[in-house]
Design a protein around this motif. Structure first.
Motif, PDB file in Angstrom:
ATOM      1  N   ALA A  68       0.859  -1.179   0.261  1.00 32.46           N
ATOM      2  CA  ALA A  68      -0.254   0.124  -0.265  1.00 32.46           C
ATOM      3  C   ALA A  68       0.969   1.560   0.079  1.00 32.46           C
ATOM      4  CB  ALA A  68      -0.873   0.110   1.410  1.00 32.46           C
ATOM      5  N   ASP A  72       0.206   4.132  -2.209  1.00 35.00           N
ATOM      6  CA  ASP A  72      -0.448   5.585  -1.155  1.00 35.00           C
ATOM      7  C   ASP A  72       0.009   5.691   0.663  1.00 35.00           C
ATOM      8  OD1 ASP A  72      -1.895   7.880   0.005  1.00 35.00           O
ATOM      9  OD2 ASP A  72      -3.635   7.682  -0.823  1.00 35.00           O
ATOM     10  N   GLU A  74       0.240   7.739   2.262  1.00 38.31           N
ATOM     11  CA  GLU A  74      -1.017   8.241   3.843  1.00 38.31           C
ATOM     12  C   GLU A  74      -1.950   7.213   4.197  1.00 38.31           C
ATOM     13  OE1 GLU A  74      -4.562  12.032   4.753  1.00 38.31           O
ATOM     14  OE2 GLU A  74      -3.109  12.058   3.158  1.00 38.31           O
ATOM     15  N   ILE A  75      -2.619   6.264   2.906  1.00 39.06           N
ATOM     16  CA  ILE A  75      -3.161   4.968   3.677  1.00 39.06           C
ATOM     17  C   ILE A  75      -2.288   4.327   4.144  1.00 39.06           C
ATOM     18  CG2 ILE A  75      -4.349   2.924   2.166  1.00 39.06           C
ATOM     19  CD1 ILE A  75      -6.191   6.185   2.647  1.00 39.06           C
ATOM     20  N   MET A  78      -1.987   5.410   7.238  1.00 41.39           N
ATOM     21  CA  MET A  78      -3.194   4.694   8.756  1.00 41.39           C
ATOM     22  C   MET A  78      -3.591   3.631   8.510  1.00 41.39           C
ATOM     23  SD  MET A  78      -5.909   5.758   9.300  1.00 41.39           S
ATOM     24  CE  MET A  78      -6.744   7.388   8.553  1.00 41.39           C
ATOM     25  N   PHE A  79      -3.071   2.726   7.558  1.00 43.67           N
ATOM     26  CA  PHE A  79      -2.829   1.028   7.920  1.00 43.67           C
ATOM     27  C   PHE A  79      -2.313   0.834   9.683  1.00 43.67           C
ATOM     28  CE2 PHE A  79      -3.591  -0.379   3.579  1.00 43.67           C
ATOM     29  CZ  PHE A  79      -5.528  -0.290   3.942  1.00 43.67           C
ATOM     30  N   MET A 232     -11.061  10.020   2.150  1.00 43.08           N
ATOM     31  CA  MET A 232     -10.218   8.872   3.162  1.00 43.08           C
ATOM     32  C   MET A 232     -11.328   7.734   2.520  1.00 43.08           C
ATOM     33  SD  MET A 232      -7.629  10.009   4.667  1.00 43.08           S
ATOM     34  CE  MET A 232      -7.069   8.551   4.891  1.00 43.08           C
ATOM     35  N   SER A 233     -12.567   7.322   2.637  1.00 42.29           N
ATOM     36  CA  SER A 233     -12.671   6.138   1.774  1.00 42.29           C
ATOM     37  C   SER A 233     -12.835   5.777   0.598  1.00 42.29           C
ATOM     38  CB  SER A 233     -14.819   6.765   1.570  1.00 42.29           C
ATOM     39  OG  SER A 233     -15.359   4.963   1.565  1.00 42.29           O
ATOM     40  N   ARG A 235     -10.317   6.524  -1.070  1.00 36.53           N
ATOM     41  CA  ARG A 235      -8.510   6.541  -1.014  1.00 36.53           C
ATOM     42  C   ARG A 235      -8.113   4.529  -0.429  1.00 36.53           C
ATOM     43  NH1 ARG A 235      -5.544  11.403   1.075  1.00 36.53           N
ATOM     44  NH2 ARG A 235      -3.820  10.362   1.044  1.00 36.53           N
ATOM     45  N   PHE A 236      -8.947   4.556   0.253  1.00 36.41           N
ATOM     46  CA  PHE A 236      -9.176   3.274   0.518  1.00 36.41           C
ATOM     47  C   PHE A 236      -9.949   2.372  -0.504  1.00 36.41           C
ATOM     48  CE2 PHE A 236      -8.947   4.356   5.057  1.00 36.41           C
ATOM     49  CZ  PHE A 236      -7.955   2.850   5.642  1.00 36.41           C
ATOM     50  N   ILE A 239      -6.795   1.816  -2.794  1.00 33.27           N
ATOM     51  CA  ILE A 239      -5.869   0.735  -2.340  1.00 33.27           C
ATOM     52  C   ILE A 239      -6.587  -0.462  -2.278  1.00 33.27           C
ATOM     53  CG2 ILE A 239      -5.495  -0.390  -0.278  1.00 33.27           C
ATOM     54  CD1 ILE A 239      -3.092   2.067  -1.467  1.00 33.27           C
ATOM     55  N   ASP A 250     -17.767  -0.069   4.219  1.00 37.28           N
ATOM     56  CA  ASP A 250     -17.135   0.956   4.230  1.00 37.28           C
ATOM     57  C   ASP A 250     -17.476   1.136   6.023  1.00 37.28           C
ATOM     58  OD1 ASP A 250     -16.380   3.602   5.180  1.00 37.28           O
ATOM     59  OD2 ASP A 250     -16.559   4.380   3.702  1.00 37.28           O
TER      60      ASP A 250
END
Length: 310
Positions: A68, A72, A74-75, A78-79, A232-233, A235-236, A239, A250
């Motif tokens: 990931a 991205d 940033e994602i 986030m993980f 963010m949704s 972008r998730f 990914i 979601d």
């Protein structure tokens, strides 16, 4: 508000809110494998295996995070934040129960327990009784899965299969709960899935059932702007598509993002408790697990509140 929730919705471990329990257990399993693990949960991986929610088991895997990061950053951050946050949160509430037991409390209630394994993995003093409240199918899955693997609870365990929107105090008493005894309560991974008025009702009922000296710990998640959540949704989703992960739910859409929600510590302090709160950022920094999330608002992070009944 939540677009995927209704006043009478229900779920099992592979649907709706139930899937979030698998994500949390996946994070505990990942943390347990670390050399510097904050918590040890030997049963988390067992509970995730065969749960029917594959994406949650994979999205927190370090190999997936590395892939990931190339798509991205940033994602990926986030993980990593999600994994570290779950470890810190679990550690914090484990300590809540340890402290309660040291004061002599032997009655434990875990609200919306999901795949929480504390009844099995914590070193409970002799005479401790743990009550787990959750949807019937969720509790049945956990009990069957652990029993099939030869896992036995470390305390007397009573499952209370009922929706918290129904008369759960009556169901709790019928399982042997004694409101005359001090109780240690936990509301972890729960409040964000309740409307603001339901949160108030929950704490009012807990207060009625709590003898002096009882303790409670709760997690509350800050409000995010709709724009940030939608960003963010998306972008998730990107990914997940690029990594071949089927993302059916979601999680943000399961939550009630209510700006009118009462601050937990303030509510408790006004209703017969002595409460204090710490932000998740501060607790993550204290334990050297903080991950900087570019663009994330400070108020989007969580608070951990503990309180004692006066």
């Amino acid at each position: 508000m939540s677009s995927l929730r209704t006043h009478d919705d229900t779920w099992d471990i592979a649907s709706s809110v139930g899937t979030t329990a698998v994500m949390v257990a996946s994070a505990r399993a990942a943390e347990t494998e670390r050399d510097d693990a904050l918590i040890t949960d030997p049963y988390a991986a067992v509970l995730v295996e065969g749960a029917g929610t594959g994406p949650w088991a994979s999205m927190l895997d370090e190999k997936i995070v590395e892939k990931a990061a190339a798509i991205d950053p940033e994602i990926a951050a986030m993980f990593r934040h999600m994994r570290n946050y779950q470890a810190v949160r679990t550690h914090f509430f484990d300590e809540h129960f340890t402290a309660a037991a040291e004061t002599g409390i032997r009655q434990i209630v875990i609200l919306a327990s999901g795949l929480d394994s504390r009844a099995y993995r914590l070193a409970w003093p002799a005479g401790t009784t743990v009550f787990e409240i959750d949807q019937p199918k969720v509790l049945e899955y956990k009990a069957t899965k652990l029993a099939d693997n030869g896992v036995q609870p470390a305390a007397t365990l009573h499952q209370v299969p009922i929706d918290l929107r129904n008369d759960w105090p009556k169901a709790l008493r019928e399982k042997g709960f004694d409101p005359g005894k001090p109780t240690a309560w936990l509301a972890e991974g729960l409040l964000m899935y309740l409307p603001a008025d339901a949160q108030d009702r929950l704490f009012a009922l807990v207060t009625e059932l709590s003898a002096p000296g009882s303790r409670i710990a709760a997690e509350a998640v800050g409000v995010r702007s709709d724009e940030r959540r939608q960003e963010m949704s998306a972008r998730f989703d990107k990914i997940a598509d690029e990594l071949g992960i089927k993302r059916e739910i979601d999680v943000a859409e399961l939550m009630y993002n209510d700006p009118e929600r009462a601050d937990v510590a303030d509510w408790l302090n006004a209703h017969g408790w002595r409460a204090k709160a710490v932000t998740s950022q501060d607790e993550m920094r204290r334990l050297d697990r903080f991950v900087l999330l570019p663009g994330a608002e400070d108020d989007a992070f969580a608070t951990f509140t503990t309180a004692e009944r006066l």
